[in-house]
Design an enzyme around this catalytic site. Structure first.
Site, PDB file in Angstrom:
ATOM      1  N   CYS A 158      55.425  42.890  -3.308  1.00  0.00           N
ATOM      2  CA  CYS A 158      54.758  42.908  -4.681  1.00  0.00           C
ATOM      3  C   CYS A 158      54.676  41.671  -5.312  1.00  0.00           C
ATOM      4  O   CYS A 158      55.468  40.739  -5.351  1.00  0.00           O
ATOM      5  CB  CYS A 158      55.545  43.941  -5.255  1.00  0.00           C
ATOM      6  N   CYS A 210      59.034  41.439 -11.492  1.00  0.00           N
ATOM      7  CA  CYS A 210      59.937  42.393 -12.129  1.00  0.00           C
ATOM      8  C   CYS A 210      61.542  42.034 -11.901  1.00  0.00           C
ATOM      9  O   CYS A 210      61.871  42.279 -10.562  1.00  0.00           O
ATOM     10  CB  CYS A 210      59.696  43.735 -12.110  1.00  0.00           C
ATOM     11  N   CYS A 255      63.784  44.134  -9.411  1.00  0.00           N
ATOM     12  CA  CYS A 255      63.219  45.042  -8.345  1.00  0.00           C
ATOM     13  C   CYS A 255      63.359  44.190  -6.870  1.00  0.00           C
ATOM     14  O   CYS A 255      63.188  43.005  -6.589  1.00  0.00           O
ATOM     15  CB  CYS A 255      61.694  45.143  -8.535  1.00  0.00           C
ATOM     16  N   CYS A 295      57.288  62.267  -5.322  1.00  0.00           N
ATOM     17  CA  CYS A 295      56.738  61.357  -5.926  1.00  0.00           C
ATOM     18  C   CYS A 295      56.764  60.164  -5.153  1.00  0.00           C
ATOM     19  O   CYS A 295      57.849  59.642  -4.354  1.00  0.00           O
ATOM     20  CB  CYS A 295      57.959  60.865  -7.017  1.00  0.00           C
ATOM     21  N   CYS A 306      53.255  63.438  -7.620  1.00  0.00           N
ATOM     22  CA  CYS A 306      53.465  62.303  -8.831  1.00  0.00           C
ATOM     23  C   CYS A 306      53.124  60.898  -7.753  1.00  0.00           C
ATOM     24  O   CYS A 306      53.709  61.093  -6.683  1.00  0.00           O
ATOM     25  CB  CYS A 306      54.947  62.528  -9.363  1.00  0.00           C
ATOM     26  N   CYS A 318      54.570  60.365 -16.854  1.00  0.00           N
ATOM     27  CA  CYS A 318      56.027  60.184 -16.397  1.00  0.00           C
ATOM     28  C   CYS A 318      56.303  58.846 -16.891  1.00  0.00           C
ATOM     29  O   CYS A 318      55.727  57.718 -16.370  1.00  0.00           O
ATOM     30  CB  CYS A 318      56.109  60.543 -15.102  1.00  0.00           C
ATOM     31  N   ARG A 327      64.694  62.710 -17.281  1.00  0.00           N
ATOM     32  CA  ARG A 327      65.412  62.706 -15.908  1.00  0.00           C
ATOM     33  C   ARG A 327      66.426  61.509 -15.725  1.00  0.00           C
ATOM     34  O   ARG A 327      66.348  60.248 -16.288  1.00  0.00           O
ATOM     35  CB  ARG A 327      64.325  62.285 -14.934  1.00  0.00           C
TER      36      ARG A 327
HETATM   37  N1  SAM Z   1      55.042  49.013  -8.495  1.00  0.00           N
HETATM   38  C1  SAM Z   1      54.915  50.312  -9.292  1.00  0.00           C
HETATM   39  C2  SAM Z   1      55.272  49.783 -10.739  1.00  0.00           C
HETATM   40  O1  SAM Z   1      56.070  48.838 -10.849  1.00  0.00           O
HETATM   41  O2  SAM Z   1      54.886  50.659 -11.821  1.00  0.00           O
HETATM   42  C3  SAM Z   1      55.512  51.317  -8.965  1.00  0.00           C
HETATM   43  C4  SAM Z   1      56.843  51.314  -8.360  1.00  0.00           C
HETATM   44  S1  SAM Z   1      58.153  50.767  -9.233  1.00  0.00           S
HETATM   45  C5  SAM Z   1      59.489  50.308  -8.152  1.00  0.00           C
HETATM   46  C6  SAM Z   1      58.729  52.102 -10.147  1.00  0.00           C
HETATM   47  C7  SAM Z   1      59.829  52.019 -11.147  1.00  0.00           C
HETATM   48  O3  SAM Z   1      61.101  52.044 -10.331  1.00  0.00           O
HETATM   49  C8  SAM Z   1      59.921  50.599 -11.966  1.00  0.00           C
HETATM   50  O4  SAM Z   1      59.061  50.841 -13.265  1.00  0.00           O
HETATM   51  C9  SAM Z   1      61.358  50.718 -12.665  1.00  0.00           C
HETATM   52  O5  SAM Z   1      61.546  51.363 -13.831  1.00  0.00           O
HETATM   53  C10 SAM Z   1      61.924  51.454 -11.459  1.00  0.00           C
HETATM   54  N2  SAM Z   1      62.979  50.524 -10.607  1.00  0.00           N
HETATM   55  C11 SAM Z   1      62.659  49.752  -9.744  1.00  0.00           C
HETATM   56  N3  SAM Z   1      63.592  49.003  -9.459  1.00  0.00           N
HETATM   57  C12 SAM Z   1      64.936  49.427  -9.961  1.00  0.00           C
HETATM   58  C13 SAM Z   1      66.398  49.174 -10.138  1.00  0.00           C
HETATM   59  N4  SAM Z   1      66.739  48.159  -9.402  1.00  0.00           N
HETATM   60  N5  SAM Z   1      66.943  49.741 -10.978  1.00  0.00           N
HETATM   61  C14 SAM Z   1      66.529  50.933 -11.587  1.00  0.00           C
HETATM   62  N6  SAM Z   1      65.343  51.139 -11.630  1.00  0.00           N
HETATM   63  C15 SAM Z   1      64.080  50.460 -10.849  1.00  0.00           C
HETATM   64 FE1  SF4 Z   2      56.121  45.526  -8.039  1.00  0.00          FE
HETATM   65 FE2  SF4 Z   2      58.557  46.248  -8.242  1.00  0.00          FE
HETATM   66 FE3  SF4 Z   2      57.478  45.401 -10.107  1.00  0.00          FE
HETATM   67 FE4  SF4 Z   2      56.824  47.803  -9.024  1.00  0.00          FE
HETATM   68  S1  SF4 Z   2      58.678  47.258 -10.272  1.00  0.00           S
HETATM   69  S2  SF4 Z   2      55.384  46.188 -10.007  1.00  0.00           S
HETATM   70  S3  SF4 Z   2      57.213  47.288  -7.061  1.00  0.00           S
HETATM   71  S4  SF4 Z   2      57.870  44.095  -8.433  1.00  0.00           S
END
Ligand code: SAM
Ligand code: SF4
Ligand code: DTB
Length: 325
Positions: free
Chosen positions: A64, A68, A71, A108, A139, A199, A271
């Site tokens: 990606c 973040c 992530c 989802c 979702c 959501c 949730r």
């Molecule tokens: N890429 C899209 C986005 O970021 O909107 C969708 C997938 S992203 C993985 C969805 C959500 O997963 C993130 O907004 C975050 O809240 C949650 N998430 C991702 N990694 C996480 C982690 N290590 N611990 C807790 N929540 C996590």
């Molecule tokens: Fe990409 Fe992970 Fe951020 Fe979603 S949470 S935008 S998958 S880096």
């Protein structure tokens, strides 16, 4: 003011005018008082022993463009995760069927995208239609959306779009720099205005202060409509990410946040999301008492482990909880 908040919610009014100070006062209540108030409000809006169950699947893994800090799937960090292309539609629909047989009512589908490409949309739409064809709610969480993509999702019959704000506006750039907090709100607004259920929630335990947790809930509750579903994630610490060795959040602070979310958004599903794998059963039970009434069910979240389905079945039985639907 805590009395005011509880009294307002008792009247059934959904407030959209929360100020930070009154939210912080809720956080500062004695733990038992806070949970008692939250449980009272919860019972006015929901059947108290029923929990909505959603199952997650990662339809596109890794690589990606966003950074973040929490992530595993960001291309900016080396987390050892292998990238995978978008899954095939029939594979996704067959996973949904398995989830449905296990008791999930919502499927989802998450993709590691900053935003979907035009070409990706046809496949995602076929997945949504396949999931809906099973009689499940669908979702998706695909990152930022253009207005025409929102319209395509609406026409496909999508029930929920997940798009988390993740933290407070003030803390946002400590967590992600490749987009702005306002970008998240823009997508949420488009989704809501198209008539798709929103959501949206966030992650706790990223080194933020209580004030950030309060400000995050303020942003969610002061949207023109409360999100129908509010996922509260506890950070899953992924080695190789900037937040991989963040100190643990006091679990009572996590439970407090659930209770405050319940008081502020009385009619929304709150949730209990990522982080259950490392949570004691007693803490999860307190989250339900605080008003959590939805969870992710299935041995895996997107890329990390979830509490196992066997464990969850036993926990539901020990607590007298039924899955909704
Ligand atoms: N890429 C899209 C986005 O970021 O909107 C969708 C997938 S992203 C993985 C969805 C959500 O997963 C993130 O907004 C975050 O809240 C949650 N998430 C991702 N990694 C996480 C982690 N290590 N611990 C807790 N929540 C996590
Ligand atoms: Fe990409 Fe992970 Fe951020 Fe979603 S949470 S935008 S998958 S880096
Ligand atoms: C949400 O709030 N939590 C889910 C879902 N929405 C998409 C994702 C949790 C991901 C946890 C880390 C992982 O498994 O990669």
């Amino acid at each position: 003011m805590n009395q005011t908040a509880a009294a307002t919610a008792e009247k059934g009014d959904l407030r959209h005018d929360w100020n930070l100070e009154e939210i912080e006062q809720l956080f500062a209540l004695p733990f038992n008082d806070l949970l008692f108030q939250a449980q009272q409000i919860h019972r006015q809006h929901f059947e108290p022993n029923t929990v909505q169950v959603s199952t997650l699947i990662n339809i596109k893994t890794g690589g990606c463009a966003e950074d973040c800090g929490y992530c595993s799937q960001s291309a900016h960090f080396d987390t050892g995760l292998a990238r995978e292309a978008l899954m095939a539609v029939d594979e996704v629909v067959s996973a949904a069927k398995t989830a449905q047989e296990g008791g999930a009512t919502r499927f989802c589908m998450g993709a590691a995208w900053r935003k979907p490409r035009t070409n990706d949309m046809d496949l995602v739409i076929a997945m949504i239609k396949g999931v809906k064809g099973l009689g499940m709610e669908a979702c998706v969480t695909l990152g930022m959306l253009e207005p025409e993509q929102v319209q395509q999702l609406k026409e496909a019959g999508l029930d929920y779009y997940n798009h988390n704000i993740d933290t407070s506006p003030e803390y946002y750039d400590k967590v992600v720099t490749t987009r702005k907090f306002a970008d998240r709100i823009d997508t949420i607004t488009r989704v809501r205005e198209a008539g798709i259920n929103v959501c949206s929630g966030g992650i706790l335990g990223m080194g933020e202060e209580r004030r950030d947790r309060a400000a995050m809930l303020q942003e969610l509750a002061n949207l023109p409509e409360h999100p129908g579903s509010v996922p509260i994630n506890l950070l899953v610490k992924v080695p190789g990410t900037p937040l991989g060795d963040t100190p643990d959040l006091d679990i009572f602070e996590f439970i407090r946040t659930i209770a405050v979310a319940r008081l502020m958004m009385p009619a929304s599903y709150v949730r209990l999301s990522a982080g259950r794998e490392t949570m004691h059963d007693e803490a999860q039970a307190l989250c339900f008492l605080a008003g959590a009434n939805s969870l992710f069910y299935g041995d895996k979240l997107l890329t990390t482990e979830n509490a196992t389905t066997d464990h969850d079945k036993a926990l539901f039985q020990r607590l007298g909880i039924q899955a909704e639907g």
